[in-house]
Scaffold this active site. Structure first.
Site, PDB file in Angstrom:
ATOM      1  N   ASP A  20       0.669  -1.491   0.036  1.00 20.16           N
ATOM      2  CA  ASP A  20      -0.317  -0.191  -0.729  1.00 20.16           C
ATOM      3  C   ASP A  20       0.963   1.325   0.741  1.00 20.16           C
ATOM      4  OD1 ASP A  20      -2.074  -1.960   0.008  1.00 20.16           O
ATOM      5  OD2 ASP A  20      -2.503  -0.882   2.002  1.00 20.16           O
ATOM      6  N   ALA A  21       2.307   1.202   1.153  1.00 18.72           N
ATOM      7  CA  ALA A  21       2.811   2.345   0.578  1.00 18.72           C
ATOM      8  C   ALA A  21       3.198   2.878  -0.298  1.00 18.72           C
ATOM      9  CB  ALA A  21       3.871   2.258   1.697  1.00 18.72           C
ATOM     10  N   ASP A  43       1.069   4.587  -2.363  1.00 15.41           N
ATOM     11  CA  ASP A  43       0.741   5.677  -2.604  1.00 15.41           C
ATOM     12  C   ASP A  43       1.581   6.570  -2.827  1.00 15.41           C
ATOM     13  OD1 ASP A  43      -1.451   5.044  -0.315  1.00 15.41           O
ATOM     14  OD2 ASP A  43      -1.020   5.045   1.075  1.00 15.41           O
ATOM     15  N   SER A  74     -36.036  -5.710 -17.050  1.00 13.60           N
ATOM     16  CA  SER A  74     -36.073  -6.414 -15.585  1.00 13.60           C
ATOM     17  C   SER A  74     -36.221  -7.772 -16.180  1.00 13.60           C
ATOM     18  CB  SER A  74     -37.569  -5.998 -14.846  1.00 13.60           C
ATOM     19  OG  SER A  74     -38.424  -6.017 -15.498  1.00 13.60           O
ATOM     20  N   LEU A  75     -35.583  -8.552 -15.282  1.00 11.05           N
ATOM     21  CA  LEU A  75     -35.953  -9.628 -15.553  1.00 11.05           C
ATOM     22  C   LEU A  75     -36.944 -10.836 -14.593  1.00 11.05           C
ATOM     23  CD1 LEU A  75     -32.467 -11.272 -14.068  1.00 11.05           C
ATOM     24  CD2 LEU A  75     -33.024 -11.005 -16.810  1.00 11.05           C
ATOM     25  N   GLU A  94     -25.491 -16.910 -13.989  1.00  9.46           N
ATOM     26  CA  GLU A  94     -24.603 -15.937 -13.099  1.00  9.46           C
ATOM     27  C   GLU A  94     -25.790 -15.699 -11.629  1.00  9.46           C
ATOM     28  OE1 GLU A  94     -25.075 -12.347 -15.690  1.00  9.46           O
ATOM     29  OE2 GLU A  94     -23.978 -13.606 -17.752  1.00  9.46           O
ATOM     30  N   LYS A 131     -27.042 -13.490  -9.039  1.00  7.97           N
ATOM     31  CA  LYS A 131     -27.944 -12.329  -9.151  1.00  7.97           C
ATOM     32  C   LYS A 131     -27.736 -12.097  -7.434  1.00  7.97           C
ATOM     33  CE  LYS A 131     -32.680 -10.986 -10.046  1.00  7.97           C
ATOM     34  NZ  LYS A 131     -32.092  -9.817  -8.656  1.00  7.97           N
ATOM     35  N   ASP A 176     -27.026  -8.945  -5.331  1.00  8.14           N
ATOM     36  CA  ASP A 176     -28.459  -7.753  -4.685  1.00  8.14           C
ATOM     37  C   ASP A 176     -28.071  -6.919  -3.900  1.00  8.14           C
ATOM     38  OD1 ASP A 176     -30.903  -7.786  -3.986  1.00  8.14           O
ATOM     39  OD2 ASP A 176     -31.338  -8.843  -1.689  1.00  8.14           O
ATOM     40  N   ARG A 213     -30.465   2.526 -12.897  1.00 11.19           N
ATOM     41  CA  ARG A 213     -31.607   2.395 -13.512  1.00 11.19           C
ATOM     42  C   ARG A 213     -33.312   2.661 -13.725  1.00 11.19           C
ATOM     43  NH1 ARG A 213     -36.251  -1.262 -12.992  1.00 11.19           N
ATOM     44  NH2 ARG A 213     -36.635  -2.286 -15.142  1.00 11.19           N
ATOM     45  N   GLU A 251     -23.995  -4.611 -11.271  1.00 10.93           N
ATOM     46  CA  GLU A 251     -24.727  -3.681 -10.535  1.00 10.93           C
ATOM     47  C   GLU A 251     -23.426  -3.522  -9.968  1.00 10.93           C
ATOM     48  OE1 GLU A 251     -28.109  -5.618 -10.638  1.00 10.93           O
ATOM     49  OE2 GLU A 251     -28.823  -5.416  -8.164  1.00 10.93           O
ATOM     50  N   TYR A 290     -19.906  -5.234 -10.083  1.00 11.24           N
ATOM     51  CA  TYR A 290     -20.164  -6.741 -11.059  1.00 11.24           C
ATOM     52  C   TYR A 290     -20.511  -5.713 -12.778  1.00 11.24           C
ATOM     53  CZ  TYR A 290     -17.092  -9.581  -8.018  1.00 11.24           C
ATOM     54  OH  TYR A 290     -16.593 -10.565  -7.507  1.00 11.24           O
ATOM     55  N   LYS A 318     -28.964 -17.053 -19.082  1.00  9.01           N
ATOM     56  CA  LYS A 318     -29.491 -16.721 -20.514  1.00  9.01           C
ATOM     57  C   LYS A 318     -29.295 -17.509 -20.928  1.00  9.01           C
ATOM     58  CE  LYS A 318     -27.556 -11.926 -17.433  1.00  9.01           C
ATOM     59  NZ  LYS A 318     -26.442 -11.428 -17.839  1.00  9.01           N
ATOM     60  N   LYS A 372     -35.094 -17.346  -7.870  1.00  2.88           N
ATOM     61  CA  LYS A 372     -35.061 -16.777  -7.326  1.00  2.88           C
ATOM     62  C   LYS A 372     -35.137 -17.998  -5.508  1.00  2.88           C
ATOM     63  CE  LYS A 372     -35.764 -13.319  -6.536  1.00  2.88           C
ATOM     64  NZ  LYS A 372     -36.349 -11.536  -7.174  1.00  2.88           N
ATOM     65  N   CYS A 400     -50.424   4.908  24.818  1.00  8.86           N
ATOM     66  CA  CYS A 400     -49.317   5.279  24.554  1.00  8.86           C
ATOM     67  C   CYS A 400     -48.181   5.423  25.578  1.00  8.86           C
ATOM     68  CB  CYS A 400     -49.035   6.950  24.046  1.00  8.86           C
ATOM     69  SG  CYS A 400     -48.180   6.892  23.166  1.00  8.86           S
ATOM     70  N   CYS A 440     -45.929   8.996  25.303  1.00  7.25           N
ATOM     71  CA  CYS A 440     -46.108  10.333  26.411  1.00  7.25           C
ATOM     72  C   CYS A 440     -47.498   9.767  27.311  1.00  7.25           C
ATOM     73  CB  CYS A 440     -46.773  10.806  24.888  1.00  7.25           C
ATOM     74  SG  CYS A 440     -48.862  10.966  24.050  1.00  7.25           S
ATOM     75  N   CYS A 489     -51.478   7.121  18.464  1.00  5.58           N
ATOM     76  CA  CYS A 489     -51.139   7.447  20.424  1.00  5.58           C
ATOM     77  C   CYS A 489     -52.151   9.211  19.854  1.00  5.58           C
ATOM     78  CB  CYS A 489     -49.882   7.850  19.935  1.00  5.58           C
ATOM     79  SG  CYS A 489     -49.773   9.681  21.137  1.00  5.58           S
ATOM     80  N   CYS A 518     -46.727  14.545  22.311  1.00  3.71           N
ATOM     81  CA  CYS A 518     -46.032  12.772  22.151  1.00  3.71           C
ATOM     82  C   CYS A 518     -44.447  13.534  21.927  1.00  3.71           C
ATOM     83  CB  CYS A 518     -47.009  11.804  21.254  1.00  3.71           C
ATOM     84  SG  CYS A 518     -45.784  10.221  20.865  1.00  3.71           S
TER      85      CYS A 518
HETATM   86  S1  IVH Z   1     -29.531  -8.828 -16.770  1.00  2.00           S
HETATM   87  C1  IVH Z   1     -32.539  -7.920 -19.284  1.00  2.00           C
HETATM   88  N1  IVH Z   1     -27.637 -10.114 -14.750  1.00  2.00           N
HETATM   89  O1  IVH Z   1     -31.914  -8.270 -11.357  1.00  2.00           O
HETATM   90  C2  IVH Z   1     -31.523  -8.759 -18.231  1.00  2.00           C
HETATM   91  N2  IVH Z   1     -29.422  -9.048 -14.168  1.00  2.00           N
HETATM   92  O2  IVH Z   1     -34.337  -8.648 -11.679  1.00  2.00           O
HETATM   93  C3  IVH Z   1     -31.692  -7.746 -17.592  1.00  2.00           C
HETATM   94  N3  IVH Z   1     -29.437  -8.251 -11.512  1.00  2.00           N
HETATM   95  O3  IVH Z   1     -31.887  -5.177 -12.352  1.00  2.00           O
HETATM   96  C4  IVH Z   1     -30.533  -7.768 -15.608  1.00  2.00           C
HETATM   97  N4  IVH Z   1     -27.400 -10.188 -11.067  1.00  2.00           N
HETATM   98  O4  IVH Z   1     -30.160  -5.355 -10.811  1.00  2.00           O
HETATM   99  C5  IVH Z   1     -28.728  -9.725 -15.089  1.00  2.00           C
HETATM  100  N5  IVH Z   1     -26.478 -11.639 -12.772  1.00  2.00           N
HETATM  101  C6  IVH Z   1     -27.481 -10.511 -13.663  1.00  2.00           C
HETATM  102  C7  IVH Z   1     -28.344 -10.154 -12.560  1.00  2.00           C
HETATM  103  C8  IVH Z   1     -28.941  -9.061 -12.642  1.00  2.00           C
HETATM  104  C9  IVH Z   1     -28.393  -8.899 -10.853  1.00  2.00           C
HETATM  105  C10 IVH Z   1     -29.782  -7.622 -11.266  1.00  2.00           C
HETATM  106  C11 IVH Z   1     -30.373  -6.033 -11.812  1.00  2.00           C
HETATM  107  C12 IVH Z   1     -31.880  -5.945 -12.457  1.00  2.00           C
HETATM  108  C13 IVH Z   1     -32.764  -7.303 -11.331  1.00  2.00           C
HETATM  109  C14 IVH Z   1     -33.055  -7.848 -12.866  1.00  2.00           C
END
Ligand code: IVH
Length: 675
Positions: A41-42, A45, A90-91, A121, A123, A125, A144, A181, A231, A298, A322, A416, A419, A434, A440
């Site tokens: 690290d030094a 820096d 979205s998925l 992959e 997913k 959070d 988004r 993400e 990522y 995918k 999920k 309450c 109070c 309350c 309060c």
């Molecule tokens: S693909 C059209 N890949 O999940 C494909 N999404 O419910 C769009 N997420 O808004 C997303 N890991 O925030 C994709 N490996 C991954 C993911 C991922 C997390 C989230 C992402 C998206 C949400 C969709």
């Protein structure tokens, strides 16, 4: 590595700057992306300081993508809007093996093939962002949002060290709209909450919230202090960007270009391959360094993806499988009742601390009296708690066989707990309230916290501990008292030095310049959330008009019905409230005076600002336009009404010309603003 005494020749300095940047980027990549540093690290820096020294000596050599420029900009007043070049979708979700199999079946039927290759992959959070690289340089980053339009968070994204400001290697498309993400590692989440404690700030409920809260900071310096990770998992692909043939190929390219990609991504075949990947991920879930709420499959081949296409907001070629919400067993130590800003009494179970998916859970909400009765939770009970994504942990069920003898049924208090005022339950509502109002302390403290909150007056540093302290020291009884606090008085408080006192007074001073809708929201009028506050502000344009508005006039506002109209009217007619509002205005709270939305010529028009303005920043220009009801967007499209071009306007001006959008210079903008 120290600059020569008389300064380098510019050419020599340029060469050394480039060399230092390349080395720093390399070490950054090794440290943040590959997790494989080769210098201390030094030593790192020292390289960094050498570069800083050279740039100080030759400021003309500073470029926006220099590693020294990650945090630089001043805090913004608000985020600009950005329209995504390719929408962020979205998925679709699957929750069982059957649903997964049905997905695979649909894909095979449409493609007419027997076995499909999938990119698999985790997913993660966190929250989705789009990063646009132009000619290999990070040009823009956006959240988004609603999928079409997000918020411009470029300055904050730049502070994330694992995200390269310049792509490595070669062969990148001219424009790369990358998707990924932003998240917080489990280990970083623990230390982040520890430092929140130390700073007497509120803890984050989970890594997702912490990541979202950190990315949506108006001051990039705050984001820079938060341990954000990233990522990449995809790209907004247009046909002309077909620089790779499959998802696996894309991820490999992104890795080569220096972007962090999950090491847990894989390629599998058929539904069996998917099942195995899902089972493996589920088994490893608690040991993974980040939180995942499932896995994503995918269709790997991009041509097959194109053939499958989309249904409404989601691709037909992908699915999120999920995990069930995480659960754990623990014991109820106590049941307490909390009083919120509106007086609502919420029963909360205090639990023996338990790990649920990487987060220590110590409380669970029991929602309201009906829920409590239905679940029949008692002190001493052994219970199953569940945490799913964002929501507050809750008790799923009680194990009656392990109930201690003599455990009593919990009854909601008739007075309450804070109070002592009576409580009431309105017909048809689950909530017990309350009746103490601002008498309060709990309601009072909560309403002050709401007022100071980030989306309201945004008084930085005024957290719950401090508000409680101020209230109990009888220094603050209502929101108007806040602005009467002096540095000297504050410095007297326990755990508060002169420096923090000065910071707090400065933060309060800063909060006085606000917007009408934020002020309205901050007042905490029943049923007036941010959206309603915006409607009110836009409709009336002026606080006095709102204060005087009749029931009918209020009902004429979009989305406001008789009940909310009555709440608004009652609030403003209450003499105590009127007095507080007058005191707040006298203290200097102010906002840009705007014409009424419908009345102003610019109302509803969409502007794009580009280049440098001389008389004000783009930020300020954007705010003034918005205050007149105009929209400000980050990218030019056919729907843009005006592009305002300052010095060095760049590609947006060219695009405006191409699309035939009206272009204004700064002078013309000023004239428009002044009419
Ligand atoms: S693909 C059209 N890949 O999940 C494909 N999404 O419910 C769009 N997420 O808004 C997303 N890991 O925030 C994709 N490996 C991954 C993911 C991922 C997390 C989230 C992402 C998206 C949400 C969709």
């Amino acid at each position: 590595m120290v600059a020569t005494r008389h300064g380098d020749g510019r050419k020599d300095a340029a060469r050394r700057t480039a060399d230092l940047r390349a080395r720093i980027e390399e070490h950054n990549h090794r440290y943040y992306v590959l997790d494989d540093p080769i210098i201390s690290d030094a030593a790192y820096d020292r390289l960094f300081q050498d570069l800083q020294a050279l740039e100080r000596e030759h400021p003309s050599l500073i470029t926006p993508d220099s590693p020294t420029q990650r945090v630089g900009a001043k805090p913004a007043a608000e985020f600009n809007e950005v329209r995504h070049g390719v929408p962020m979708l979205s998925l679709e979700n699957a929750f069982s093996e059957e649903e997964l199999a049905a997905f695979d079946q649909r894909v095979r039927d449409r493609l007419g093939i027997e076995r499909v290759a999938y990119a698999a992959e985790p997913k993660i959070d966190g929250l989705a962002v789009s990063l646009v690289y132009e000619d290999g340089r990070l040009a823009r980053a956006a959240t988004r949002g609603d999928g079409e339009v997000g918020e411009d968070v470029t300055l904050n994204i730049r502070t994330i060290r694992s995200i390269p400001l310049r792509l490595r290697g070669a062969g990148h498309p001219r424009i790369l709209d990358l998707r990924g993400e932003v998240f917080i590692l489990k280990k970083d989440f623990g230390s982040l909450n520890a430092s929140q404690d130390a700073a007497q700030q509120k803890r984050f409920a989970n890594p997702r919230n912490a990541a979202a809260g950190s990315l949506r900071q108006l001051d990039p310096a705050v984001t820079a202090r938060r341990p954000l990770s990233f990522y990449a998992y995809g790209a907004g692909l247009l046909p002309e960007h077909a620089f790779c043939v499959s998802q696996t190929d894309l991820l490999a390219r992104l890795r080569q270009w220096g972007l962090p990609v999950s090491p847990d991504a894989d390629r599998v075949t058929g539904v069996d391959g998917c099942r195995r990947y899902h089972a493996r991920a589920a088994a490893r879930r608690t040991r993974l360094p980040y939180e995942i709420d499932g896995v994503v499959f995918k269709v790997d081949d991009f041509q097959e993806q194109t053939r499958l296409g989309f249904v409404s907001r989601a691709p037909r070629w992908a699915i999120a499988y999920k995990f069930p919400p995480e659960e754990a067993e623990t014991r109820v130590l106590n049941i307490e009742v909390q009083v919120g800003r509106t007086g609502a009494l919420t029963p909360v179970a205090r639990l023996e601390p338990v790990q649920v998916g990487g987060v220590t859970v110590t409380n669970a909400t029991l929602h309201n009296a009906d829920e409590l009765k239905r679940k029949n939770v008692r002190v001493g009970d052994t219970v199953i708690v569940r945490r799913a994504g964002d929501v507050i942990p809750e008790i799923v069920k009680v194990d009656p066989a392990r109930r201690p003898r003599g455990a009593k049924v919990f009854r909601m208090p008739v007075r309450c707990p804070v109070c002592g005022s009576g409580t009431e339950r309105i017909e048809g509502e689950a909530v017990i309230r309350c009746t103490g109002g601002l008498y309060c302390p709990a309601q009072c403290i909560q309403s002050i916290l709401h007022f100071a909150g980030r989306r309201a007056m945004d008084i930085e540093g005024l957290g719950d501990k401090l508000v409680e302290q101020l209230y109990h020291a009888r220094m603050v009884h209502n929101v108007a008292d806040l602005y009467a606090l002096s540095e000297d008085a504050l410095a007297e408080l326990e755990r508060m030095g002169p420096k923090s006192a000065a910071n707090l007074v400065a933060a309060m001073e800063k909060s006085k310049r606000t917007r009408l809708d934020r002020f309205l929201y901050a007042l905490g009028i029943r049923d007036v959330g941010e959206a309603t506050a915006r409607e009110l502000a836009a409709h009336f344009g002026d606080l006095d008009r709102i204060r005087r508005a009749s029931q009918e006039e209020l009902e004429a506002v979009q989305d406001i019905g008789p009940v909310v109209a009555r709440h608004v009217r009652t609030f403003f007619h209450e003499p105590h409230n009127a007095q507080i509002i007058d005191r707040l205005l006298q203290a200097g709270i102010d906002w840009p005076r705007a014409a009424r939305r419908a009345g102003h010529a610019l109302a509803g028009k969409t502007f794009v600002l580009t280049g440098t303005l001389s008389g004000m920043t783009r930020e300020e220009a954007g705010n003034r336009l918005r205050s007149l009801g105009a929209k400000v967007s980050g990218s030019v499209s056919k729907r843009t009404d005006f592009v305002v071009a300052g010095e060095d306007p760049g590609g947006k001006l060219a695009k405006a010309r191409k699309l035939g959008v009206a272009v204004l210079d700064e002078q013309a903008l000023m004239e428009l603003l002044e009419t």
